[in-house]
Design a protein around this motif. Structure first.
Motif, PDB file in Angstrom:
ATOM      1  N   THR A   1       0.955  -1.276  -0.171  1.00  0.00           N
ATOM      2  CA  THR A   1      -0.056  -0.041   0.133  1.00  0.00           C
ATOM      3  C   THR A   1       0.924   1.355   0.135  1.00  0.00           C
ATOM      4  OG1 THR A   1      -0.114  -0.072   2.476  1.00  0.00           O
ATOM      5  CG2 THR A   1      -1.763  -1.200   1.294  1.00  0.00           C
ATOM      6  N   TYR A   2       0.277   2.276  -0.379  1.00  0.00           N
ATOM      7  CA  TYR A   2       0.991   3.660  -0.548  1.00  0.00           C
ATOM      8  C   TYR A   2      -0.069   4.860  -0.083  1.00  0.00           C
ATOM      9  CZ  TYR A   2       3.464   7.793  -2.040  1.00  0.00           C
ATOM     10  OH  TYR A   2       4.119   8.816  -2.124  1.00  0.00           O
ATOM     11  N   TYR A   3       0.461   5.534   0.698  1.00  0.00           N
ATOM     12  CA  TYR A   3      -0.356   6.789   1.259  1.00  0.00           C
ATOM     13  C   TYR A   3       0.492   8.157   0.861  1.00  0.00           C
ATOM     14  CZ  TYR A   3      -2.732   3.135   3.715  1.00  0.00           C
ATOM     15  OH  TYR A   3      -3.460   1.902   3.957  1.00  0.00           O
ATOM     16  N   GLN A   4      -0.402   8.865   0.324  1.00  0.00           N
ATOM     17  CA  GLN A   4       0.123  10.380   0.233  1.00  0.00           C
ATOM     18  C   GLN A   4       0.401  10.874   1.664  1.00  0.00           C
ATOM     19  OE1 GLN A   4      -2.395  14.332   0.008  1.00  0.00           O
ATOM     20  NE2 GLN A   4      -2.201  13.656  -1.972  1.00  0.00           N
ATOM     21  N   ASP A   5       1.477  11.814   1.891  1.00  0.00           N
ATOM     22  CA  ASP A   5       1.779  12.110   3.103  1.00  0.00           C
ATOM     23  C   ASP A   5       0.851  12.824   4.192  1.00  0.00           C
ATOM     24  OD1 ASP A   5       5.302  13.196   2.301  1.00  0.00           O
ATOM     25  OD2 ASP A   5       4.383  11.393   2.861  1.00  0.00           O
ATOM     26  N   SER A   6      -0.050  13.461   3.263  1.00  0.00           N
ATOM     27  CA  SER A   6      -1.317  14.323   3.967  1.00  0.00           C
ATOM     28  C   SER A   6      -2.248  13.381   4.762  1.00  0.00           C
ATOM     29  CB  SER A   6      -1.945  15.404   3.109  1.00  0.00           C
ATOM     30  OG  SER A   6      -2.667  14.517   2.270  1.00  0.00           O
ATOM     31  N   VAL A   7      -2.252  12.048   4.156  1.00  0.00           N
ATOM     32  CA  VAL A   7      -3.360  11.231   4.793  1.00  0.00           C
ATOM     33  C   VAL A   7      -2.702  10.059   5.666  1.00  0.00           C
ATOM     34  CG1 VAL A   7      -4.896  11.848   3.087  1.00  0.00           C
ATOM     35  CG2 VAL A   7      -3.566   9.475   2.742  1.00  0.00           C
ATOM     36  N   LYS A   8      -1.399  10.024   5.876  1.00  0.00           N
ATOM     37  CA  LYS A   8      -0.859   8.884   6.526  1.00  0.00           C
ATOM     38  C   LYS A   8      -1.218   8.858   7.874  1.00  0.00           C
ATOM     39  CE  LYS A   8       3.297   8.215   4.046  1.00  0.00           C
ATOM     40  NZ  LYS A   8       4.816   8.547   3.648  1.00  0.00           N
ATOM     41  N   GLY A   9      -1.381   7.838   8.412  1.00  0.00           N
ATOM     42  CA  GLY A   9      -1.817   7.696   9.946  1.00  0.00           C
ATOM     43  C   GLY A   9      -3.475   7.997  10.015  1.00  0.00           C
ATOM     44  N   ARG A  10      -4.148   8.385   8.898  1.00  0.00           N
ATOM     45  CA  ARG A  10      -5.671   8.730   8.982  1.00  0.00           C
ATOM     46  C   ARG A  10      -6.409   7.770   8.115  1.00  0.00           C
ATOM     47  NH1 ARG A  10      -7.490  13.617   7.491  1.00  0.00           N
ATOM     48  NH2 ARG A  10      -6.056  14.030   6.035  1.00  0.00           N
ATOM     49  N   PHE A  11      -5.934   7.488   7.154  1.00  0.00           N
ATOM     50  CA  PHE A  11      -6.671   6.885   6.163  1.00  0.00           C
ATOM     51  C   PHE A  11      -5.905   5.382   5.853  1.00  0.00           C
ATOM     52  CE2 PHE A  11      -8.156  10.295   2.939  1.00  0.00           C
ATOM     53  CZ  PHE A  11      -8.630  11.133   3.988  1.00  0.00           C
ATOM     54  N   THR A  12      -6.888   4.339   5.737  1.00  0.00           N
ATOM     55  CA  THR A  12      -6.439   3.071   5.632  1.00  0.00           C
ATOM     56  C   THR A  12      -7.068   2.531   4.208  1.00  0.00           C
ATOM     57  OG1 THR A  12      -6.049   2.636   8.050  1.00  0.00           O
ATOM     58  CG2 THR A  12      -6.299   0.679   6.518  1.00  0.00           C
ATOM     59  N   ILE A  13      -6.228   2.098   3.310  1.00  0.00           N
ATOM     60  CA  ILE A  13      -6.734   1.240   2.247  1.00  0.00           C
ATOM     61  C   ILE A  13      -6.792  -0.257   2.093  1.00  0.00           C
ATOM     62  CG2 ILE A  13      -4.655   1.297   0.978  1.00  0.00           C
ATOM     63  CD1 ILE A  13      -6.407   1.782  -1.565  1.00  0.00           C
ATOM     64  N   SER A  14      -7.599  -0.868   2.023  1.00  0.00           N
ATOM     65  CA  SER A  14      -7.821  -2.421   2.042  1.00  0.00           C
ATOM     66  C   SER A  14      -8.544  -2.906   1.020  1.00  0.00           C
ATOM     67  CB  SER A  14      -8.480  -2.792   3.388  1.00  0.00           C
ATOM     68  OG  SER A  14      -9.865  -2.466   3.555  1.00  0.00           O
ATOM     69  N   ARG A  15      -8.674  -4.503   0.914  1.00  0.00           N
ATOM     70  CA  ARG A  15      -9.231  -5.085  -0.244  1.00  0.00           C
ATOM     71  C   ARG A  15      -9.665  -6.366   0.211  1.00  0.00           C
ATOM     72  NH1 ARG A  15      -6.895  -8.856  -5.016  1.00  0.00           N
ATOM     73  NH2 ARG A  15      -8.541  -8.477  -6.363  1.00  0.00           N
ATOM     74  N   ASP A  16     -11.190  -6.492   0.029  1.00  0.00           N
ATOM     75  CA  ASP A  16     -11.900  -7.798   0.023  1.00  0.00           C
ATOM     76  C   ASP A  16     -11.897  -8.649  -1.159  1.00  0.00           C
ATOM     77  OD1 ASP A  16     -13.713  -9.601   0.160  1.00  0.00           O
ATOM     78  OD2 ASP A  16     -14.907  -8.505   1.832  1.00  0.00           O
ATOM     79  N   ASN A  17     -11.012  -9.497  -1.365  1.00  0.00           N
ATOM     80  CA  ASN A  17     -10.741 -10.362  -2.565  1.00  0.00           C
ATOM     81  C   ASN A  17     -12.119 -11.063  -3.108  1.00  0.00           C
ATOM     82  OD1 ASN A  17      -8.390  -9.712  -2.831  1.00  0.00           O
ATOM     83  ND2 ASN A  17      -7.288 -11.441  -1.684  1.00  0.00           N
ATOM     84  N   ALA A  18     -12.901 -11.414  -1.932  1.00  0.00           N
ATOM     85  CA  ALA A  18     -14.069 -12.195  -2.355  1.00  0.00           C
ATOM     86  C   ALA A  18     -15.236 -11.190  -2.929  1.00  0.00           C
ATOM     87  CB  ALA A  18     -14.701 -12.733  -0.925  1.00  0.00           C
ATOM     88  N   LYS A  19     -15.390  -9.913  -2.668  1.00  0.00           N
ATOM     89  CA  LYS A  19     -16.112  -9.128  -3.031  1.00  0.00           C
ATOM     90  C   LYS A  19     -15.381  -8.097  -4.052  1.00  0.00           C
ATOM     91  CE  LYS A  19     -18.657  -8.674   1.370  1.00  0.00           C
ATOM     92  NZ  LYS A  19     -19.111  -7.803   2.519  1.00  0.00           N
ATOM     93  N   ASN A  20     -14.259  -8.245  -4.575  1.00  0.00           N
ATOM     94  CA  ASN A  20     -13.762  -7.577  -5.587  1.00  0.00           C
ATOM     95  C   ASN A  20     -13.710  -6.081  -5.235  1.00  0.00           C
ATOM     96  OD1 ASN A  20     -12.099  -9.302  -7.207  1.00  0.00           O
ATOM     97  ND2 ASN A  20     -13.981  -9.453  -8.714  1.00  0.00           N
TER      98      ASN A  20
END
Length: 125
Positions: A57-76
């Protein structure tokens, strides 16, 4: 590939939202999935991304620590959990995809070719 973004809305500063990006018609292989935003009068910017092969994963500096990206493979579906929202997070959020090689760096923002429609996020009291 079809991408459907949802989950935007109006939230007070300090609040949270979870955006969803549902992908359909994905062929086999690896993809980079990115979240972008565009504030009024500003250029679109990459916010966060995930590589489906390595789960890096990668985050822009302004959102680090506040935003989280994740993926649910079963639901695409790829999610963007946004916490501690600030007024400067306001904008239209869109998701995009790019078919890539396994170790591709997903933060190459200008390379994305497949786009979904945006969802409005407004952070205001």
């Amino acid at each position: 590939v079809q991408l459907q973004a949802s989950g935007g809305g109006l939230v007070q500063p300090g609040g949270s939202l979870r955006l969803s990006c549902a992908a359909s018609r994905l062929s086999s292989g690896y993809y980079a999935i990115g979240w972008f935003r565009q504030a009024p009068g500003k250029e679109r910017e990459g916010v966060s991304c995930i590589s489906t092969g390595t789960r890096r994963t990668y985050y822009q500096d302004s959102v680090k620590g506040r935003f989280t990206i994740s993926r649910d493979n079963a639901k695409n579906t790829v999610y963007l959990q946004m916490n501690s929202l600030k007024p400067e997070d306001t904008g239209v959020y869109s998701c995009a995809a790019l078919r890539v090689a396994l170790y591709y760096a997903c933060e190459r923002w200008n390379a994305y070719t497949m786009w979904g429609q945006g969802t409005q996020v407004t952070v205001s009291s």
